[in-house]
Write a protein that holds these residues in place. Structure first.
Motif, short mmCIF file in Angstrom:
data_model
loop_
_atom_site.label_atom_id
_atom_site.label_comp_id
_atom_site.label_asym_id
_atom_site.label_seq_id
_atom_site.Cartn_x
_atom_site.Cartn_y
_atom_site.Cartn_z
N VAL A 134 15.39 12.69 3.28
CA VAL A 134 15.88 12.69 4.65
C VAL A 134 15.78 14.13 5.14
O VAL A 134 16.36 15.04 4.54
CB VAL A 134 17.35 12.19 4.73
N ASN A 135 15.04 14.31 6.18
CA ASN A 135 14.85 15.64 6.73
C ASN A 135 15.89 15.83 7.83
O ASN A 135 15.77 15.30 8.92
CB ASN A 135 13.44 15.78 7.28
N MET A 136 16.95 16.55 7.51
CA MET A 136 18.02 16.78 8.47
C MET A 136 17.77 18.10 9.17
O MET A 136 17.58 19.12 8.52
CB MET A 136 19.37 16.83 7.75
N GLN A 137 17.79 18.04 10.47
CA GLN A 137 17.65 19.26 11.24
C GLN A 137 19.00 19.53 11.90
O GLN A 137 19.73 18.59 12.25
CB GLN A 137 16.58 19.10 12.30
N PRO A 138 19.35 20.78 12.05
CA PRO A 138 20.63 21.06 12.69
C PRO A 138 20.61 20.56 14.14
O PRO A 138 19.58 20.50 14.78
CB PRO A 138 20.74 22.58 12.64
N ALA A 139 21.79 20.20 14.61
CA ALA A 139 21.90 19.72 15.99
C ALA A 139 21.53 20.85 16.93
O ALA A 139 21.81 22.02 16.66
CB ALA A 139 23.33 19.26 16.25
N PRO A 140 20.88 20.51 18.01
CA PRO A 140 20.50 21.58 18.94
C PRO A 140 21.74 22.25 19.54
O PRO A 140 22.73 21.60 19.84
CB PRO A 140 19.70 20.85 20.02
N VAL A 141 21.68 23.53 19.63
CA VAL A 141 22.80 24.30 20.17
C VAL A 141 22.61 24.36 21.68
O VAL A 141 21.57 24.77 22.18
CB VAL A 141 22.84 25.72 19.57
N MET A 142 23.66 23.93 22.38
CA MET A 142 23.58 23.91 23.83
C MET A 142 24.16 25.22 24.36
O MET A 142 25.29 25.58 24.05
CB MET A 142 24.38 22.74 24.39
N HIS A 143 23.40 25.92 25.11
CA HIS A 143 23.87 27.15 25.75
C HIS A 143 24.28 26.80 27.17
O HIS A 143 23.57 26.09 27.87
CB HIS A 143 22.77 28.21 25.76
N GLN A 144 25.41 27.32 27.56
CA GLN A 144 25.83 27.11 28.93
C GLN A 144 25.06 28.07 29.82
O GLN A 144 24.90 29.24 29.49
CB GLN A 144 27.32 27.37 29.09
#
Length: 161
Positions: A134-144
């Motif tokens: 399972v290739n887990m990628q970190p959740a995208p970081v949302m910049h305000q």
């Protein structure tokens, strides 16, 4: 009471295929029929011997003369030697007299039998190890989004101070 067997006691097996079992492996039979020297060199190589060793059989004047006469004059040394070596390596039942007769009377069939034996003995089961990856990628970081003129501490002055 346990029975102790001598160190040289060995269990002998039969050949995997008979001498004339050409239809057990038609590919080997065709290979031997159309290119006998190539088949014998392949057998020699698989036995960890010099690939060119069987060419001694094909370049021997006495053996070449026997091809013209139709009756073998001498025993092909490479066919005989490799047959004995293969039989001893895999503990196959037989005798030197039998090896002499087979090598002398039907060397091409002997080469085909040895090739089939090596193919069957060297077949190893393919072990396939399947793992769930399972290739887990970190959740995208949302910049305000910061509006223009806004700093982290509040509104920024826009002109000279």
């Amino acid at each position: 009471m346990a029975q102790v067997l001598p160190a040289d006691c060995r269990v002998e097996e039969e050949w995997s295929t008979a001498l004339l079992d050409c239809f057990e492996d038609s590919a080997t039979c065709c290979y031997g029929f159309w290119c006998g020297p190539c088949l014998s060199c392949t057998v020699s190589g698989r036995m960890k011997e010099c690939y060119c060793l069987p060419l001694c059989d094909y370049c021997n004047p006495a053996i070449l003369a026997s091809c013209c006469v139709g009756v073998p004059i001498c025993i092909p040394p490479a066919a005989f030697g490799l047959r004995v070596a293969l039989r001893n390596r895999y503990k196959i039942k037989g005798s030197l007299l039998n090896d002499i007769c087979v090598s002398w009377c039907c060397a091409p069939c002997s080469w085909c039998q040895m090739h089939r034996e090596l193919k069957l003995r060297n077949m190893k089961p393919n072990v396939i190890n399947i793992q769930n990856v399972v290739n887990m990628q970190p959740a995208p970081v949302m910049h305000q989004a910061v509006p223009m003129g806004m700093g982290p501490m509040g509104p920024m002055p826009m002109g000279p101070i």
